[in-house]
Every structure is written in C-alpha cells, then in structure tokens.
Design a protein around this motif. Structure first.
Motif, PDB file in Angstrom:
ATOM      1  N   SER A 337     -69.208 -12.658 -18.240  1.00  0.00           N
ATOM      2  CA  SER A 337     -68.711 -13.585 -17.058  1.00  0.00           C
ATOM      3  C   SER A 337     -70.380 -13.796 -15.974  1.00  0.00           C
ATOM      4  O   SER A 337     -70.700 -14.867 -15.752  1.00  0.00           O
ATOM      5  N   THR A 349     -65.547 -14.851 -11.513  1.00  0.00           N
ATOM      6  CA  THR A 349     -65.496 -13.075 -11.496  1.00  0.00           C
ATOM      7  C   THR A 349     -66.722 -12.199 -12.423  1.00  0.00           C
ATOM      8  O   THR A 349     -65.666 -12.319 -13.560  1.00  0.00           O
ATOM      9  N   THR A 357     -61.548 -11.464 -16.815  1.00  0.00           N
ATOM     10  CA  THR A 357     -61.367 -13.107 -16.777  1.00  0.00           C
ATOM     11  C   THR A 357     -60.541 -12.961 -18.056  1.00  0.00           C
ATOM     12  O   THR A 357     -60.169 -12.738 -19.174  1.00  0.00           O
ATOM     13  N   ASP A 377     -66.658 -19.964 -20.823  1.00  0.00           N
ATOM     14  CA  ASP A 377     -66.629 -18.664 -20.932  1.00  0.00           C
ATOM     15  C   ASP A 377     -65.024 -18.129 -21.189  1.00  0.00           C
ATOM     16  O   ASP A 377     -64.120 -18.921 -20.808  1.00  0.00           O
TER      17      ASP A 377
HETATM   18 MG   LIG Z   1     -65.144 -12.212 -17.598  1.00  0.00          MG
END
Ligand SMILES: [Mg+2]
Ligand SMILES: Nc1nc2c(ncn2[C@@H]2O[C@H](COP(=O)(O)OP(=O)(O)OP(=O)(O)O)[C@@H](O)[C@H]2O)c(=O)[nH]1
Length: 511
Positions: A337, A349, A357, A377
C-alpha cells in the motif's frame, strides 16, 4: 465429596480401590480464570498422601482444594493431606501441599485460605492485564519441525496476534508429534492451563490448525478459549472489514470454518462470543445453529457472487478502454500500500500490521508521453492462507486477473524473505497467476546494508526501492514502462541488475 464454600456437600461419589470417577463439573465452571468453588475431599485406601490423579483434578478442574484422608485398617480416619493451586510459580511448582494434619484438629480456616487465594489470582490478573483492555493469550507451537522453523512460525503468530489486538502472554514451543487428541501431552496441557490462570490469559492459541475433535477435547478441559491460527487470521479480517463486500466475505469464511465444528452441543464454539475469535462482522452470533448457518452460507455465497459480477463488469469497462493494469502482490506487510500511495499520491491505509488492506484499491498512474496505467493494491498473502478465506476472497483475488503485469513486492529487511517469496509463488500458482509477466520489487532497502540488498536483488533479479522514498522509484518506473510498452525483446537486456541504481541512490542519500 465435593463441598462448596460454605462447607455443604454438593456431590457425593463412591469409587473403588482404583479410584473415583468425578462427574461432569462443567456446570460449576465460573470462567474468568476463577477457581470452581468446590473442594474435593476423598479417602485413600493406601497411605500415600496425594497422588498424581489428585493433582490432575486440582489443576484441570480448578478445584478450590483437594484433600485425601487416609483410612486405617479399622476404617478410621488417619492423616489428611491437602493441596491448592498457587497464583505464582515458585520453583516451577503449580500447587502447594499443606502439612498433613488429622481430621479432628484442622487449623486452617478453609474459606479464608480460598478467599485469599482467589484474591491473589485476581490481583495477578489485574496487574498483568494489558492496560488497554486487550485480551491475553498463551501461544503454543507443537511440531517436530526444526527449532528455527518453529521459532519463525511462532514469531509470525505473535505478529498476527499483535495485529489482531491480542497480547501474547507467553510462548510455548514443544518439539513432538502432534497428539491427535489433545495436540500436546496431557502433562504439558495441564501445566499450560494453570500457567494461563496465573498469567490471567483468556485464550490459548495453537500455531497450527486444530481438528474439530481437538477443539472439542481441549474445551472439555478448560474454560479458556481454544483457538488456532486460522481463527486468529479470520479475527483480524473480521476487525478490518469495513465495507460491505469485505464483511460478507469474512462472515462467509467464518461460517465455513465453523460449520464442521458445530456439533451437538458445541460448547467449544459458543464460548467464542465476543472478544478474540468471536468478532463477527455480520449478523452472525457465532452461537448460530447448524441449519441456520447453512442457510446463511448459501445466502452469503449468492451475495458474494453478485458483488463479484459487479467487479467483473467494472473491470471490463477498464479493459475496454485499453488502459493497461498492473497489480501489486506480495506477502502481508511488505509495503504494497505504501508503494501504491507514493507512486500515485493516494492515501490507502499503510500501517505496520498484518492484513491492513482487505479490499483492492485501484489508482491511475501517469507516465511521461501521455501514457497511463491502472495500478491495483490488494490483500496480502500469508503462508497457509486458510482455505475458507481463499474461497471467500476469490472475487478479490480475481482483481489480479486482468493485470498485464504483476509487481511482486518483497521486504528486503525480512529474515524470512525467501520462505515468504516461496509462499507467494505457491499462492499465485493456486490462483492461476504464476505465469503472468512480473517484476520482483525489493522494498524497504533503506533498512538493509547495501551488500544484503545487492545479494537479494541479484537472486531475484529484482528492482530495488524504498517505498517511503519516491526518489528511489526511477528504476521501477523504467522497468514498468519497458515491460508494458517496449518491444518484449528489448527488456532485460541491460547487463546490470536493475536494482543497482537505486542502491547507489540510497547510499548517496545516506551520505
Ligand atoms: Mg496494504
Ligand atoms: N522503512 C521502511 N518501511 C516501509 C517501507 N515501505 C513500507 N514500509 C512500512 O511497512 C509497513 C507496512 O506497509 P504497508 O504498505 O501497510 O504494507 P502492505 O503490504 O500494504 O500490508 P498489508 O496491506 O497489511 O498486506 C508500514 O509501517 C510502512 O510504513 C520502506 O520502504 N521502508
């Protein structure tokens, strides 16, 4: 006889020369690490004092006390031997044996002794309880794997606990074959349970997956929550899932995990309400009965299916626009992330926790020459990802499907980097994405020595970055452009490992 705190006889039993069989005392359990409120007083036909069975009952049933009265050849009572648990280990001793006396003149005031003891347990529990109300657990690894493997595995479980808001109170590693019934040996189980009482732990967590039978057997012995690694992972997911899709997926995974374990009177599972192992995102109270659980699973599956369809449609729109997509994949907490954020100036985040995540996030990334891509992501991988999660999150993993290119992120500072790389490969294979073109991205190089970074970069033919430092991104961006737009024969022709530049840049920064 089993006497309550006021000295009343609650249960009377008759045994034989071999022993007495205690009835099911589960109704007398008081939870919360407290003693059970019953004192066992029985006769021994041989003058041996207290024996192993007595101590076992004392510990596992959490009796207030256990006393054995000797009987002489005339049937008259002789000495009385008494023991109780201790609130803190002295010389590894889990109980205290009082000096033998006679039944006729006992100096101890038992209610007082027991009250003092409970108070001491309670004090321990309080002083040890993490200030923020987090739950404490004892972590247990039982296997015949080499010590280093076992330790690395427990370290990961510790991280999982930390990420899930559980405080590991103690760790036990025992090298032995897993006992099919109780996972560990009975003796060790006994001392672990007493230890958990002393530490004020609410749960014991096994660093493996327990069979439904093991959970049931263990739960018969203790009021503590008995959890395994899968449940800890599910619990983290349950805490993280904020959006509808994630919540549905987590609930589905939890129910799939619970279903085979919901048998008859499933006391083991109903104990899970609230706290560790019992956090449910949906309507599920984890006490749910089997038939309702099956109905709910079917319903959740339909919803997951619907949401998956919507995702596919959205992806289709993107693909139709002809914008290339790149997926960031890798072990949990490697910095996926952070990389996405710094590459695209977004704010997904990023924290030092496992499974920060859950739901995929897509952003646009512009290159020079009017080129742009979608970069995604997604949820992190982990060794032995519970199959229930794998199934429930299938639609999430499908986000990787349209990617023309994978960025496989590794954490250069991780001592387990090799094993974790292998785990990711394995999962990619299971998902059918292992043949996709990919760039290995060695992240967190700011935390490592240049030599280590160079060694890893060479081994994995990796591009080096520090996701925290966008100045280190040039080689990665170049490699991506080359893979996406240049002639396929053209890439990877430079003799130098692609990471060299970044290492040099970082070293210069340090200067
Ligand atoms: Mg993450
Ligand atoms: N020192 C250093 N820390 C980094 C770097 N990249 C990420 N981190 C830190 O590593 C931790 C994890 O980063 P995330 O980006 O949340 O990792 P992730 O791979 O998305 O993790 P999950 O979503 O939990 O699977 C955070 O505390 C980041 O600040 C880096 O290049 N150097």
């Amino acid at each position: 006889m089993l006497l309550d705190r006021r000295g009343r006889v609650r249960i009377a039993m008759v045994g034989d020369a071999r022993g007495v069989f205690l009835p099911d005392l589960s109704a007398h359990r008081r939870g919360g690490n407290r003693l059970c409120g019953l004192r066992l007083v029985h006769t021994h036909l041989k003058p041996v004092g207290l024996d192993e069975d007595d101590f076992t009952d004392l510990a596992l049933l959490r009796l207030d006390m256990v006393s054995a009265i000797e009987v002489d050849s005339d049937g008259l009572p002789g000495k009385i031997h008494t023991a109780h648990l201790v609130a803190a280990n002295v010389d590894e001793r889990l109980w205290d044996v009082l000096p033998p006396g006679t039944v006729h003149e006992q100096s101890e005031d038992f209610p007082e002794v027991i009250a003092a003891l409970e108070e001491e347990f309670a004090r321990n529990r309080k002083s040890r309880k993490a200030g923020d109300g987090l739950e404490r657990a004892i972590l247990i690894h039982i296997s015949d794997k080499p010590r280093t493997v076992a330790e690395a595995s427990v370290a990961e479980l510790r991280e999982l606990c930390r990420s899930g808001g559980i405080v590991p109170a103690e760790e036990i590693i025992q090298r032995r074959r897993v006992d099919p019934k109780y996972v560990m040996g009975k003796g060790r189980l006994k001392s672990t349970l007493i230890r958990s009482m002393q530490l004020g732990a609410e749960a014991i967590i096994f660093d493996s997956n327990l069979t439904p039978a093991q959970v049931k057997n263990l739960a018969e012995y203790t009021d503590l929550k008995v959890l395994d690694r899968t449940q800890v992972i599910l619990d983290i997911f349950a805490q993280r899932a904020k959006e509808r899709e994630g919540r549905i997926q987590v609930e589905l995974a939890q129910l799939r995990y619970l279903l085979p374990r919901l048998s008859g009177k499933h006391t083991a599972m109903s104990r899970l309400t609230g706290g560790i192992g019992g956090r449910g995102p949906g309507e599920t109270k984890l006490e749910i009965d089997r038939r309702r659980a099956q109905q709910r699973v079917a319903q959740l599956q339909r919803e997951v299916g619907k949401l998956g369809k919507r995702r596919r449609l959205r992806r289709q729109v993107r693909t139709d626009k002809g914008i290339p997509t790149v997926s960031i994949v890798g072990y949990t907490n490697v910095g996926k992330s952070t990389l996405l954020n710094r590459l695209t100036q977004s704010t997904v985040t990023e924290v030092d926790a496992l499974f920060a995540t859950l739901n995929p996030v897509s952003r646009r990334l512009r290159f020079p020459k009017e080129r742009e891509i979608i970069i995604t992501d997604t949820v992190g991988f982990i060794r032995d990802l519970p199959k229930e999660l794998m199934e429930a999150f299938r639609t999430t993993f499908e986000e990787i499907e349209p990617a023309q290119l994978l960025l496989q992120v590794l954490d250069a500072s991780d001592p387990e980097v090799e094993e974790r790389h292998a785990s990711v490969q394995l999962l990619l294979k299971e998902l059918g994405f292992h043949l996709k073109p990919s760039i290995v991205v060695l992240n967190k190089i700011d935390l490592c020595e240049g030599d280590v970074v160079r060694g890893l970069a060479k081994r994995y033919n990796a591009v080096c970055v520090s996701a925290l430092n966008p100045d280190s991104f040039a080689p990665l961006l170049e490699a991506m452009e080359a893979r996406l737009w240049l002639d396929p024969d053209d890439d990877q022709t430079s003799g130098e490992a692609p990471g060299e530049d970044a290492v040099a840049a970082m070293e210069q920064d340090a200067v």
